[in-house]
Design an enzyme around this catalytic site. Structure first.
Site, short mmCIF file in Angstrom:
data_model
loop_
_atom_site.label_atom_id
_atom_site.label_comp_id
_atom_site.label_asym_id
_atom_site.label_seq_id
_atom_site.Cartn_x
_atom_site.Cartn_y
_atom_site.Cartn_z
N PRO A 63 0.78 -1.23 0.00
CA PRO A 63 0.00 0.00 0.00
C PRO A 63 0.82 1.29 0.00
O PRO A 63 1.86 1.38 0.66
CB PRO A 63 -0.82 -0.11 1.29
CG PRO A 63 -0.11 -1.10 2.13
CD PRO A 63 0.54 -2.06 1.18
N ASN A 64 0.31 2.23 -0.74
CA ASN A 64 0.84 3.61 -0.83
C ASN A 64 2.13 3.73 -1.63
O ASN A 64 2.62 4.83 -1.85
CB ASN A 64 1.02 4.23 0.56
CG ASN A 64 -0.28 4.27 1.34
OD1 ASN A 64 -1.28 4.75 0.79
ND2 ASN A 64 -0.30 3.75 2.54
N ARG B 214 5.30 10.94 -2.25
CA ARG B 214 5.00 10.55 -0.87
C ARG B 214 6.25 10.75 0.02
O ARG B 214 7.25 10.06 -0.17
CB ARG B 214 4.63 9.07 -0.86
CG ARG B 214 4.40 8.51 0.51
CD ARG B 214 4.29 6.99 0.47
NE ARG B 214 4.06 6.49 1.80
CZ ARG B 214 4.26 5.25 2.18
NH1 ARG B 214 4.69 4.36 1.32
NH2 ARG B 214 4.05 4.89 3.43
N TYR C 187 11.24 8.54 1.56
CA TYR C 187 11.19 7.47 0.55
C TYR C 187 11.89 7.82 -0.76
O TYR C 187 11.95 6.97 -1.66
CB TYR C 187 9.72 7.08 0.29
CG TYR C 187 9.04 6.55 1.54
CD1 TYR C 187 9.50 5.39 2.15
CD2 TYR C 187 7.98 7.23 2.13
CE1 TYR C 187 8.89 4.91 3.31
CE2 TYR C 187 7.37 6.75 3.28
CZ TYR C 187 7.83 5.59 3.88
OH TYR C 187 7.24 5.11 5.01
N ASN D 18 7.99 -5.67 -1.06
CA ASN D 18 7.91 -4.57 -0.11
C ASN D 18 6.47 -4.54 0.38
O ASN D 18 5.59 -3.97 -0.28
CB ASN D 18 8.29 -3.24 -0.76
CG ASN D 18 8.32 -2.10 0.27
OD1 ASN D 18 7.80 -2.25 1.37
ND2 ASN D 18 8.90 -0.98 -0.09
N ALA E 30 3.15 -0.94 4.75
CA ALA E 30 2.60 -0.94 6.11
C ALA E 30 2.15 -2.33 6.57
O ALA E 30 2.16 -2.63 7.77
CB ALA E 30 1.44 0.04 6.20
N GLU F 199 12.63 -9.52 1.49
CA GLU F 199 11.84 -8.35 1.90
C GLU F 199 12.67 -7.08 1.69
O GLU F 199 13.85 -7.05 2.02
CB GLU F 199 11.44 -8.50 3.37
CG GLU F 199 10.60 -7.33 3.87
CD GLU F 199 9.98 -7.62 5.23
OE1 GLU F 199 9.40 -8.72 5.40
OE2 GLU F 199 10.08 -6.77 6.12
N HIS G 210 12.76 -2.70 1.98
CA HIS G 210 12.21 -1.41 2.40
C HIS G 210 13.11 -0.29 1.91
O HIS G 210 14.34 -0.41 1.98
CB HIS G 210 12.08 -1.33 3.93
CG HIS G 210 11.19 -2.40 4.47
ND1 HIS G 210 9.82 -2.33 4.37
CD2 HIS G 210 11.47 -3.58 5.05
CE1 HIS G 210 9.30 -3.43 4.88
NE2 HIS G 210 10.28 -4.21 5.29
N ARG H 260 13.30 3.83 12.72
CA ARG H 260 12.14 4.72 12.71
C ARG H 260 11.27 4.48 13.94
O ARG H 260 11.78 4.14 14.99
CB ARG H 260 11.38 4.52 11.39
CG ARG H 260 12.24 4.88 10.16
CD ARG H 260 11.47 4.73 8.87
NE ARG H 260 10.34 5.66 8.83
CZ ARG H 260 9.34 5.57 7.94
NH1 ARG H 260 9.34 4.60 7.04
NH2 ARG H 260 8.35 6.44 7.97
C1 DQA Z 1 8.25 0.93 3.81
C2 DQA Z 1 8.36 1.10 5.33
C3 DQA Z 1 7.02 0.86 5.99
O1 DQA Z 1 7.13 1.03 7.40
C4 DQA Z 1 5.99 1.86 5.48
O2 DQA Z 1 4.72 1.60 6.04
C5 DQA Z 1 5.93 1.91 3.99
C6 DQA Z 1 7.17 1.82 3.22
C7 DQA Z 1 9.58 1.28 3.10
O3 DQA Z 1 9.75 0.87 1.95
O4 DQA Z 1 10.43 1.97 3.67
O5 DQA Z 1 4.88 2.11 3.41
O6 DQA Z 1 7.96 -0.43 3.52
#
Ligand code: DQA
Length: 150
Positions: free
Chosen positions: A11-12, A19, A24, A76, A79, A100, A102, A109
């Site tokens: 998501p997002n 964003r 990011y 990835n 959230a 995985e 990020h 964080r």
């Molecule tokens: C994320 C880190 C997550 O905590 C966050 O909710 C994201 C992006 C990252 O790529 O840094 O949406 O996965």
């Protein structure tokens, strides 16, 4: 036969570029995917990609990975990393090697980001290198698949 890697973004992440760029970065998701596809081709892999904001759609896509001939996963979960038993179970169910990823360093964080439900079902985690995290994940997965095939 060319090995297939499935790239999953949660998501997002469709909003990358606009964003919270201080966290990011400024690269867009289509840009990251296009770069990764080129890199994958150079390493001899086909890259399939899927982004969704919906947990169920992500679970469905992981569940289809075996029947669609996927050899490994880069994910990835965004959230959902910190909340989703369903995604963790989906990764465990298909039992494909998964890395995985990020963009941000989730260990540095907020406290709630330190817990990953999905990481335990992955072969490893790459976190904190911005868009480069995806390329490092691809390298790691490619080497893992190559040594597993020996
Ligand atoms: C994320 C880190 C997550 O905590 C966050 O909710 C994201 C992006 C990252 O790529 O840094 O949406 O996965």
């Amino acid at each position: 036969m060319t090995k297939k890697i499935l790239l999953i973004n949660g998501p997002n992440l469709q909003l990358l570029g606009v964003r919270e760029p201080e966290i990011y970065g400024v690269e867009t998701l289509p840009g990251i995917v296009a770069d990764l596809r080129k890199e994958a081709a150079l390493l001899g892999f086909e890259l399939e990609d899927f982004q969704s904001n919906s947990e169920g759609a992500l679970v469905d896509r992981i569940g289809e990975a075996l029947s669609s001939g996927v050899d490994g996963i880069i994910i990835n979960p965004a959230a959902y990393t910190h909340t989703s038993v369903a995604l963790r179970d989906a990764l465990a169910a298909v039992a494909l090697p998964a890395v995985e990823v990020h963009l941000s360093n989730i260990a540095g964080r907020e406290d709630f980001r330190r817990r990953s439900y999905t990481a335990e079902k992955c072969i490893g985690v790459i976190s904190g290198f911005g868009a480069l995290s995806y390329k490092l994940a691809l390298r790691a997965l490619a080497e893992h698949l190559a040594s597993a095939g020996k």
